[in-house]
Design a protein around this motif. Structure first.
Motif, PDB file in Angstrom:
ATOM      1  N   LYS A 148      -1.811   5.924   2.477  1.00 36.94           N
ATOM      2  CA  LYS A 148      -0.848   6.991   2.323  1.00 36.94           C
ATOM      3  C   LYS A 148      -1.618   7.597   3.845  1.00 36.94           C
ATOM      4  CE  LYS A 148      -0.921  11.403   0.022  1.00 36.94           C
ATOM      5  NZ  LYS A 148      -1.480  12.331  -0.993  1.00 36.94           N
ATOM      6  N   TYR A 171       3.768   6.706   3.017  1.00 38.46           N
ATOM      7  CA  TYR A 171       3.396   5.543   2.008  1.00 38.46           C
ATOM      8  C   TYR A 171       3.657   4.466   3.080  1.00 38.46           C
ATOM      9  CZ  TYR A 171       2.899  10.041  -1.081  1.00 38.46           C
ATOM     10  OH  TYR A 171       2.905  11.281  -0.850  1.00 38.46           O
ATOM     11  N   ALA A 187      -1.246   5.098  -4.090  1.00 40.07           N
ATOM     12  CA  ALA A 187      -1.499   4.723  -2.905  1.00 40.07           C
ATOM     13  C   ALA A 187      -2.723   5.060  -3.015  1.00 40.07           C
ATOM     14  CB  ALA A 187      -0.652   5.121  -2.513  1.00 40.07           C
TER      15      ALA A 187
END
Length: 438
Positions: free
Chosen positions: A219, A207, A77
């Motif tokens: 994120k 997320y 992420a």
């Protein structure tokens, strides 16, 4: 979760300077110098610590240690907080809003910078906000290692008893896996709905799926005060007679309603508790509650339409009992810790190009579900994190308060604005936005 992973993987352990333990622990004692009882206690602590070893770092079936969805997402992420490291350091110590100072601290710790513990230590020393100080101590524990142990030892004699006890608790967890507490007495208030109202610290990672291809993820790591501002400050509310099979998580959001009243959002959890040890309970609980889903992504904003859906959430962990604090001839829960996970909806168009101050506002995020035919396709956030809560002395009289906190819930999670144990409206567990618009 990601802060907890800092310096924990084999790769990180190999790449980082392990530092010296000499300044972090008390003077070492030879095993031969211990008495029989001390050896027995040490062996018990060793066995207890083994039970807390992260299974990812134990050889065995990868299905058991490499199947954590959050762990996988954290590796790919991108950060939606695009502040530079220098900006984070500056704002962590000087931003006028304590929630934003704390957010900068947790984001910096999550980036695993070499001076993260030093920055957190400085905040604990100098910040005027009490909650930021104990939340920063928690972030130090999450980073772990010798530097964290040394930092926590510094605050075990803090002038604020709550800061001192949190430092003792976190340090004990790092050393033995179990918490430790001071010797203050406790006070139970008869006649209230709940036997205990435990203020929860919650840290979570969101997320966010950024496109339909499932190949781009963002994120946001929410510090406890920032999470409470958006989703509500949570209290765990157990009763001795039922705590092994159910409890209420009562949340209130401040600043959402125009009239200044708290937005109440209660969750009745049910599940199993393992009581094979008399001093604690290991639990796995789930909640399924009816909620109004706001397509705008903002609580109480029906401008883009609403949908009634059942929202699920899971929480699991351990509570520790205090024999000195008796409620109905049973020891009270003094401390709880664990993990949680669920689903959410983040309106990306709503947050695009906005500052973090504009994003971290009351109600600017909603929980969601995958099981509703309309809400499910909009669900784009996987939410998981950790929580901790202990009994505190809230009025500064030197006595721990077991159930003094104001929570607006019946034992079944229904809204109870006057805390008389009777629901305002039977069956309603969350504020009705239509009444607020009238």
């Amino acid at each position: 979760m990601a802060i907890d992973l800092c310096n924990k993987s084999p790769g990180s352990l190999a790449e980082h300077d392990p530092k010296e333990w000499s300044g972090a622990v008390d003077e070492p004692v030879l095993l031969d110098d211990l008495g029989a009882e001390q050896r027995e206690a040490l062996n018990f602590a060793y066995r207890a610590t083994l039970s807390n070893v992260d299974p990812r770092f134990v050889a065995g079936d990868p299905a058991a240690w490499a199947s954590d969805f959050g762990y996988a997402l954290d590796r790919v992420a991108i950060r939606l907080d695009n502040r530079t490291n220098s900006e984070l350091r500056e704002q962590a110590l000087s931003h006028p809003d304590p929630a934003m100072r704390e957010q900068a601290l947790f984001e910096y710790a999550d980036r695993d910078r070499e001076d993260a513990v030093d920055l957190l230590r400085q905040a604990v020393r100098s910040d005027a906000n009490r909650e930021l100080r104990w939340d920063a101590l928690w972030a130090i524990e999450k980073l772990g290692g010798p530097a964290a142990m040394a930092a926590l030892r510094e605050f075990r004699t803090d002038s604020d008893p709550e800061i001192a006890e949190w430092a003792m608790l976190f340090g004990s967890e790092l050393q033995t896996g179990d918490p430790a507490f001071d010797g203050r007495p406790g006070r139970y208030t008869p006649g209230r709905t709940f036997d205990e109202t435990i203020y929860l610290l919650i840290h979570c990672d969101l997320y966010v799926r950024l496109d339909a291809s499932n190949t781009h993820w963002g994120k946001i790591s929410l510090a406890p005060q920032g999470l409470a501002r958006i989703y509500g400050q949570a209290h765990a509310c157990p009763n001795v007679a039922t705590r092994e099979r159910q409890l209420v998580i009562a949340k209130t959001i401040s600043g959402l309603h125009a009239d200044g009243s708290p937005h109440c959002d209660n969750y009745l959890f049910r599940g199993f508790t393992d009581r094979t040890r008399r001093d604690r309970g290991n639990f796995f609980f789930e909640s399924l509650v009816p909620r109004t889903f706001f397509r705008s992504g903002h609580a109480d904003d029906p401008s883009e339409g609403v949908r009634q859906a059942d929202i699920g959430f899971a929480r699991y962990g351990t509570w520790h009992l205090e024999p000195k604090f008796q409620v109905h001839e049973e020891p009270a829960i003094r401390y709880v810790r664990g993990r949680f996970q669920g689903w959410g909806y983040v309106n990306l168009a709503r947050i695009a190009g906005r500052s973090l101050e504009e994003i971290l506002t009351p109600g600017n995020g909603v929980l969601s579900t995958l099981h509703d035919p309309e809400v499910g396709p909009m669900t784009n956030a996987f939410i998981l994190g950790t929580f901790k809560g202990k009994l505190n002395d809230w009025d500064g009289d030197g006595t721990i308060d077991l159930n003094s906190r104001d929570v607006y819930s019946t034992v079944d999670g229904e809204i109870d604005s006057d805390q008389d144990g009777v629901p305002d409206e039977p069956g309603r567990t969350c504020c009705d936005y239509t009444n607020l618009m009238a």
